[in-house]
Design a protein around this motif. Structure first.
Motif, mmCIF file in Angstrom:
data_model
loop_
_atom_site.group_PDB
_atom_site.id
_atom_site.type_symbol
_atom_site.label_atom_id
_atom_site.label_comp_id
_atom_site.label_asym_id
_atom_site.label_seq_id
_atom_site.Cartn_x
_atom_site.Cartn_y
_atom_site.Cartn_z
ATOM 1 N N GLN A 36 26.274 -9.200 4.804
ATOM 2 C CA GLN A 36 27.489 -9.027 3.993
ATOM 3 C C GLN A 36 28.372 -7.883 4.504
ATOM 4 O O GLN A 36 29.418 -7.593 3.927
ATOM 5 C CB GLN A 36 27.108 -8.793 2.524
ATOM 6 N N PHE A 37 27.954 -7.219 5.586
ATOM 7 C CA PHE A 37 28.702 -6.084 6.135
ATOM 8 C C PHE A 37 29.007 -6.318 7.618
ATOM 9 O O PHE A 37 28.475 -7.245 8.217
ATOM 10 C CB PHE A 37 27.876 -4.789 6.017
ATOM 11 N N THR A 38 29.812 -5.433 8.207
ATOM 12 C CA THR A 38 29.860 -5.325 9.670
ATOM 13 C C THR A 38 28.637 -4.500 10.036
ATOM 14 O O THR A 38 28.580 -3.295 9.758
ATOM 15 C CB THR A 38 31.153 -4.623 10.147
ATOM 16 N N GLU A 53 35.976 -0.226 17.678
ATOM 17 C CA GLU A 53 36.390 -0.514 16.301
ATOM 18 C C GLU A 53 37.677 0.212 15.893
ATOM 19 O O GLU A 53 38.051 0.226 14.729
ATOM 20 C CB GLU A 53 35.260 -0.137 15.327
ATOM 21 N N LYS A 79 35.575 4.647 7.237
ATOM 22 C CA LYS A 79 35.561 3.566 6.239
ATOM 23 C C LYS A 79 34.267 3.644 5.444
ATOM 24 O O LYS A 79 33.290 4.232 5.914
ATOM 25 C CB LYS A 79 35.650 2.211 6.952
ATOM 26 N N GLY A 113 31.151 -1.277 -1.961
ATOM 27 C CA GLY A 113 32.336 -1.687 -1.215
ATOM 28 C C GLY A 113 32.260 -1.326 0.255
ATOM 29 O O GLY A 113 33.281 -1.170 0.931
ATOM 30 N N SER A 114 31.037 -1.169 0.769
ATOM 31 C CA SER A 114 30.866 -0.801 2.174
ATOM 32 C C SER A 114 31.449 -1.842 3.119
ATOM 33 O O SER A 114 31.306 -3.039 2.909
ATOM 34 C CB SER A 114 29.383 -0.662 2.516
ATOM 35 N N GLU A 115 32.070 -1.327 4.178
ATOM 36 C CA GLU A 115 32.505 -2.213 5.261
ATOM 37 C C GLU A 115 31.437 -2.250 6.352
ATOM 38 O O GLU A 115 31.117 -3.296 6.878
ATOM 39 C CB GLU A 115 33.836 -1.727 5.837
ATOM 40 N N TYR A 116 30.886 -1.058 6.658
ATOM 41 C CA TYR A 116 29.873 -0.963 7.716
ATOM 42 C C TYR A 116 28.478 -0.782 7.131
ATOM 43 O O TYR A 116 28.304 -0.132 6.095
ATOM 44 C CB TYR A 116 30.158 0.231 8.631
ATOM 45 N N THR A 124 30.725 3.307 4.368
ATOM 46 C CA THR A 124 29.597 2.975 5.244
ATOM 47 C C THR A 124 28.277 3.191 4.512
ATOM 48 O O THR A 124 28.050 4.255 3.937
ATOM 49 C CB THR A 124 29.626 3.871 6.513
#
Length: 436
Positions: free
Chosen positions: A100-102, A278, A127, A143-146, A129
């Protein structure tokens, strides 16, 4: 809400994952043996219930995650089977969770833990993480992106993961109880490379990693100027290590890191490469690299009278060499004393000569008895086999730690993956009693 129940929650990966889920507001509990481990402190801090192993812990509606250390002999796993509750093995659950993340998998024979900590430290300023470090540290950011995580090659556990990115720090022969030779280790990494979805960032100074084939771009970093990312003009002073980074022959930026030793520069380069890919801002990378405080049991220092005591997880000849190199660069005027506890008979036997050669770079060497699990047979190996290979080395026990008092201005490196901390604790007690 689903309750996540961890069987063997005090394991370093399990503890970190439990912390992440708790941070993300999931309901988490776990069970384990009664013995105290350092990994339980953050769990207790977060108010995660720690229970003894008992079948009553297993209830309908739970998501059960089990450490790879436990099987059907464990009463909770048997109970889950009886109740038709699926038991998720830790690597399998983590492999599904990261999708669900990068996701950024940090792997390699050495340097995984420090690089994971460093990557998380830098990225979280760019961002949201979340991260899972092999020293038992885990942080879940809603709400993590990484998602940055340590991916261990032992028993090919990392083949459960299909990450977006993989950082590969090096390939070396280790875990001789499982891998046959360095070629067997390479094959595991090669399989892992084929599962990466976006890009691989690998140390190009490593001859094995140079042979990788993959279906995604492989970006290389190192000191050699043939690499995509390379470091030049490395200098050290009391503030740390300074270097210039180049991207495909073009100057990119100047960086300072608090650590000492070429391995720290390489770890930083891998982070720079991922962040560049990135599109993280240069200023963010520079600022965060400079403020990294390290991870648990990796060159953890304390001043003790006129001495410096360092606790380090180094348990392979390559790691010992790197740790001694760091100490010499940071404390060039001081005597460097190695106190080493070999970890497992199989590793000690396989690398006997290599251990001796790496330890010889210290000014003095003290050896603790070999740490091993009850299941491992010693054969005819003893600590004397290593002692006789190192000139002037001495064996040391908890009740003979007073010998270290003679190095009153020294840097004492306590190294090992077992319970070498008990020798440091015994030394500190002895020194305080002697009024040193």
């Amino acid at each position: 809400m689903t309750v996540y129940h961890f069987i063997g929650i005090k394991g370093s990966g399990m503890s970190a994952l439990a912390q992440i889920l708790s941070d993300m507001q999931y309901d988490v509990q776990g069970s384990d043996v009664d013995k105290v481990f350092f990994t339980q402190k953050p769990l207790e801090k977060k108010g995660i219930p720690l229970l003894p192993f008992q079948k009553e812990n297993i209830q309908e509606g739970q998501t059960v995650i089990a450490s790879a250390a436990y099987n059907e002999e464990n009463e909770e796993i048997r109970e889950a089977t009886n109740k038709n509750i699926q038991v998720h093995q830790y690597p399998t659950f983590l492999g599904d969770f990261i999708q669900q993340f990068t996701s950024i998998a940090i792997t390699g024979s050495h340097g995984k833990t420090t690089t994971t900590g460093l990557m998380a430290h830098v990225l979280q300023d760019a961002k949201p993480t979340s991260y899972l470090i092999g020293d038992g540290t885990g942080k879940g950011e809603q709400g993590s992106e990484y998602f940055v995580f340590e991916a261990c090659e032992y028993r090919r556990h990392f083949l459960h993961y299909n990450p977006d990115y993989a950082i590969m720090t090096n390939i070396d022969f280790d875990h001789p109880d499982y891998f046959k030779d360095v070629e067997d280790v390479f094959q595991a990494f090669q399989e892992m490379a084929m599962q990466v979805k976006k890009a691989i960032i690998a140390c190009g100074d490593d001859e094995h990693l140079q042979k990788l084939t993959a279906q995604v771009p492989v970006l290389y970093y190192g000191f050699n100027e043939d690499n995509d990312f390379y470091a030049k003009d490395v200098t050290t002073d009391e503030n740390g290590t300074h270097f210039d980074a180049y991207v495909r022959s073009s100057f990119y930026g100047s960086f300072t890191i608090p650590g000492y030793g070429s391995h720290h520069v390489l770890n930083a380069l891998s982070v720079i490469a991922l962040c560049h890919y990135e599109e993280v801002e240069l200023e963010t990378i520079q600022k965060r690299l400079q403020t990294f405080q390290g991870v648990k049991r990796r060159f953890s220092e304390k001043t003790f009278g006129n001495q410096v005591l360092i606790d380090d997880y180094a348990h392979h000849p390559t790691e010992i060499s790197a740790t001694i190199e760091s100490a010499k660069q940071k404390y060039p005027e001081k005597e460097i004393i190695a106190i080493f506890q070999p970890h497992t008979f199989s590793r000690t036997k396989t690398f006997l000569d290599e251990f001796a050669n790496s330890l010889k770079s210290a000014d003095r060497v003290y050896l603790c008895d070999i740490f091993s699990s009850a299941r491992e047979k010693s054969g005819d190996l003893t600590i004397n086999d290593l002692l006789e290979r190192i000139p002037d080395a001495e064996q040391i026990h908890e009740d003979t730690m007073y010998r270290l008092l003679r190095h009153d201005q020294g840097v004492l490196l306590f190294m090992g993956a077992g319970d070498v901390q008990k020798f440091q604790a015994a030394y500190e007690k002895t020194a305080e009693k002697e009024g040193a």
